[in-house]
Design a protein around this motif. Structure first.
Motif, mmCIF file in Angstrom:
data_model
loop_
_atom_site.group_PDB
_atom_site.id
_atom_site.type_symbol
_atom_site.label_atom_id
_atom_site.label_comp_id
_atom_site.label_asym_id
_atom_site.label_seq_id
_atom_site.Cartn_x
_atom_site.Cartn_y
_atom_site.Cartn_z
ATOM 1 N N ASP A 235 20.346 -8.230 18.365
ATOM 2 C CA ASP A 235 21.262 -8.714 17.331
ATOM 3 C C ASP A 235 20.502 -9.176 16.084
ATOM 4 N N ARG A 236 19.214 -8.940 16.035
ATOM 5 C CA ARG A 236 18.406 -9.288 14.878
ATOM 6 C C ARG A 236 18.757 -8.374 13.699
ATOM 7 N N ASP A 237 18.646 -8.890 12.493
ATOM 8 C CA ASP A 237 18.697 -8.059 11.292
ATOM 9 C C ASP A 237 17.280 -7.567 11.029
ATOM 10 N N ALA A 238 16.996 -6.350 11.466
ATOM 11 C CA ALA A 238 15.644 -5.801 11.343
ATOM 12 C C ALA A 238 15.473 -4.989 10.059
ATOM 13 N N THR A 239 16.362 -5.202 9.100
ATOM 14 C CA THR A 239 16.268 -4.491 7.825
ATOM 15 C C THR A 239 14.867 -4.657 7.227
ATOM 16 N N GLY A 240 14.340 -3.573 6.717
ATOM 17 C CA GLY A 240 13.014 -3.628 6.111
ATOM 18 C C GLY A 240 11.892 -3.250 7.056
ATOM 19 N N HIS A 241 12.211 -2.925 8.319
ATOM 20 C CA HIS A 241 11.150 -2.496 9.227
ATOM 21 C C HIS A 241 10.524 -1.217 8.690
ATOM 22 N N LEU A 242 9.332 -0.910 9.168
ATOM 23 C CA LEU A 242 8.582 0.229 8.648
ATOM 24 C C LEU A 242 8.564 1.407 9.618
ATOM 25 N N GLY A 243 9.565 1.462 10.496
ATOM 26 C CA GLY A 243 9.625 2.549 11.459
ATOM 27 C C GLY A 243 9.702 3.924 10.815
ATOM 28 N N PHE A 244 10.247 3.980 9.601
ATOM 29 C CA PHE A 244 10.303 5.237 8.862
ATOM 30 C C PHE A 244 9.333 5.241 7.682
ATOM 31 N N GLY A 245 8.377 4.339 7.673
ATOM 32 C CA GLY A 245 7.454 4.241 6.561
ATOM 33 C C GLY A 245 8.092 3.514 5.387
ATOM 34 N N VAL B 289 0.834 -1.204 0.000
ATOM 35 C CA VAL B 289 0.000 0.000 0.000
ATOM 36 C C VAL B 289 0.871 1.257 0.000
ATOM 37 N N LEU B 290 1.896 1.280 0.832
ATOM 38 C CA LEU B 290 2.715 2.479 0.968
ATOM 39 C C LEU B 290 3.525 2.779 -0.289
ATOM 40 N N ALA B 291 3.773 1.752 -1.114
ATOM 41 C CA ALA B 291 4.548 1.946 -2.343
ATOM 42 C C ALA B 291 3.668 2.191 -3.568
ATOM 43 N N ASP B 292 2.371 2.022 -3.441
ATOM 44 C CA ASP B 292 1.456 2.083 -4.585
ATOM 45 C C ASP B 292 0.891 3.502 -4.717
ATOM 46 N N ARG B 293 1.186 4.164 -5.819
ATOM 47 C CA ARG B 293 0.749 5.542 -6.002
ATOM 48 C C ARG B 293 -0.748 5.661 -6.300
#
Length: 395
Positions: free
Chosen positions: A324-334, A52-56
Motif C-alpha cells: 500500500d506504499r506510494d512507490a511513485t518515483g521508483h527507478l524500476g524503469f530507469g 546521473v540518469l537525467a544528465d546528458r
C-alpha cells in the motif's frame, strides 16, 4: 565527503529480494574498482541516481564505458549499430525513440490490454486443466510476456519458439561470447526475414508500422531485436520473482484482490522492492560535479538500481514490502531520456497477470521451501529459473 577506498561491485544477494550485500553501507556515492582496472564511481542513492540518469553529460554509448562485472580482459564493445538506440545518445537516440513512441498509441495499448487479459486467462486455464503442482516460470511467467511481445511485433505463431529460445540464451551473462554471437546471428536472421515479410504484406502491428518510417532493414531488425529482448526477460522475472515475494509475505497478495487501484500500487511497490535490473552504466563526457565530488571526463559511473530503490531518504522502511506504499518515483524503469519505452506495456501485463493469478488460485502457495527456489545468478537480469507452486483443486 571523505575519501572512500575503491572496491569491486558487490553482486551476491543475501536473499532473493534484497540488494547485494554491502552496497548501501558504502554511502550514496563511492569509488568503484572495475575489473579492467578502471577507477570509476558507484551510485547507490536515489537522488544521485536520478541526477546521473537525467544528465546528458553522461553517455550511454557502449564503446565509452567500463563494465563493473566481467572478465578483466573483456574486449571493449564497438559503437552501437544503426537502430540500437538503447545505447545511443541524443540526437540519434531521440530520432529513433520518437518513431517508437508514435507506435505505442493509446489505441494499441487498449487493444493490447484486452489481449493481455485473454492471454493470461488462456495460460491460467491450461494450468488449471493440468492441475498442481506447476512451475510458474515455465507455465505462466515466461510464456505470457513472450506471447504479448511477439504479437506486438507481429511475429507469426509458428516462429515464436525460435525467437524466444534465442532471446533467452542471450540473457545468460555467463554464456561464452561465441555462443552469444551465434544466438544473436540466428535471431537477426529471423528478424530480417520478418522485416521482409512485413514490407511485402503490412499488418496491424508495430513492426509493420515502422516499415513506413523510412528505416533500413538493418535498423528495423535491430529495433525489433531490442524490443523482443526487453519485452521478454524483464516482465517475466518481475512476474516470477514478484509472485515469490507475495507468497512469502503473508497477506500481501490480498492487495491484488482488492481492485485495480490497490493492485496498481502493489505492482509499483514490487517494481521498487525487487530491483531486478542490477545496474545501469554511464560515462562522463566532461567533468561533472556529483554529490560533492567531481566525476572526471571519461570516468564511468555505475548506478545500482536495487540500492537506489532501498534508499531510506526516499522510501521510509525501504526493506519492507508494503503493497500500500506510494512507490511513485521508483527507478524500476530507469529515468531520464532512456526511461523504458515499454513501461506502460509492462504495467498492463503485470496489472493483468498478477491479480488474475491470485484470483484463479486463492490457495496458491510454494511447493518447495523458499531456500530451495533456484535463483538466476548467472544472468544479466535478476530472477528465478523456476518457481514450484501448488494449490487446492476445486472439489
Amino acid at each position: 565527503m571523505p575519501e572512500t577506498p575503491a572496491a569491486p561491485l558487490p553482486v551476491e544477494r543475501p536473499n532473493p529480494f534484497d540488494p547485494p550485500e554491502g552496497l548501501r553501507e558504502r554511502g550514496p556515492l563511492s569509488r568503484l574498482a572495475y575489473p579492467d582496472g578502471h577507477l570509476g564511481w558507484l551510485v547507490t542513492g536515489w537522488a544521485l541516481a536520478r541526477q546521473v540518469l537525467a544528465d546528458r553529460r553522461f553517455s550511454v554509448r557502449p564503446e565509452l564505458r567500463h563494465l563493473p562485472v566481467g572478465r578483466p580482459d573483456e574486449p571493449a564493445p564497438p559503437p552501437a549499430p544503426p537502430g540500437v538506440f538503447l545505447v545511443a545518445d541524443p540526437p540519434e537516440h531521440t530520432r529513433y525513440r520518437h518513431l517508437l513512441t508514435g507506435e505505442f498509441t493509446v489505441r494499441r495499448m487498449r487493444l493490447l490490454t484486452e489481449r493481455v487479459e485473454e492471454i493470461t486467462r488462456e495460460h491460467l486455464d491450461a494450468m488449471e486443466r493440468k492441475g498442481p503442482p506447476a512451475d510458474l516460470v515455465e507455465t505462466f511467467a515466461a510464456p505470457v510476456p513472450a506471447v504479448v511481445i511477439c504479437e506486438l511485433l507481429g511475429v507469426p505463431e509458428q516462429a515464436r519458439p525460435g525467437f524466444t529460445a534465442q532471446a533467452a540464451r542471450l540473457s545468460q551473462a555467463a554464456l561464452p561470447q561465441e555462443e552469444k554471437l551465434a544466438a544473436f546471428l540466428a535471431i537477426q536472421g529471423q528478424l530480417r526475414e520478418l522485416v521482409t515479410a512485413k514490407r511485402a504484406a503490412p499488418a496491424d502491428d508495430l513492426l509493420s508500422g515502422l516499415t513506413r518510417a523510412g528505416l533500413s532493414d538493418e535498423e528495423l531488425a535491430n529495433i525489433a531485436f531490442m524490443l523482443l529482448g526487453a519485452g521478454l526477460d524483464t516482465t517475466a522475472n518481475v512476474l516470477a520473482l514478484g509472485t515469490f515475494a507475495l507468497l512469502t509475505h503473508p497477506g500481501a497478495q490480498d492487495a491484488l484482490r482488492a481492485g485495480p487501484e490497490r493492485a496498481g500500487r502493489a505492482v509499483e511497490e514490487l517494481l521498487r522492492y525487487l530491483g531486478i535490473i542490477p545496474f545501469l552504466v554511464r560515462t562522463a563526457l566532461e567533468d561533472v560535479e556529483l554529490g560533492g565530488e567531481v566525476v572526471r571526463a571519461g570516468e564511468t559511473v555505475t548506478i545500482s538500481l536495487p540500492a537506489a530503490g532501498r534508499d531510506p531518504g526516499r522510501f521510509p522502511s525501504p526493506d519492507v514490502l508494503d503493497v500500500d506504499r506510494d512507490a511513485t518515483g521508483h527507478l524500476g524503469f530507469g529515468h531520464g531520456v532512456h526511461q523504458c519505452l515499454g513501461q506502460q506495456l509492462a504495467r498492463v501485463e503485470l496489472r493483468a497477470a498478477l491479480p488474475a493469478l491470485f484470483a484463479r488460485f486463492p490457495s496458491l502457495r510454494l511447493a518447495a521451501a523458499p531456500g530451495e527456489v533456484p535463483l538466476r545468478t548467472e544472468t544479466a537480469i535478476h530472477g528465478l529459473h523456476s518457481l514450484p507452486v501448488t494449490w487446492d483443486e476445486k472439489p
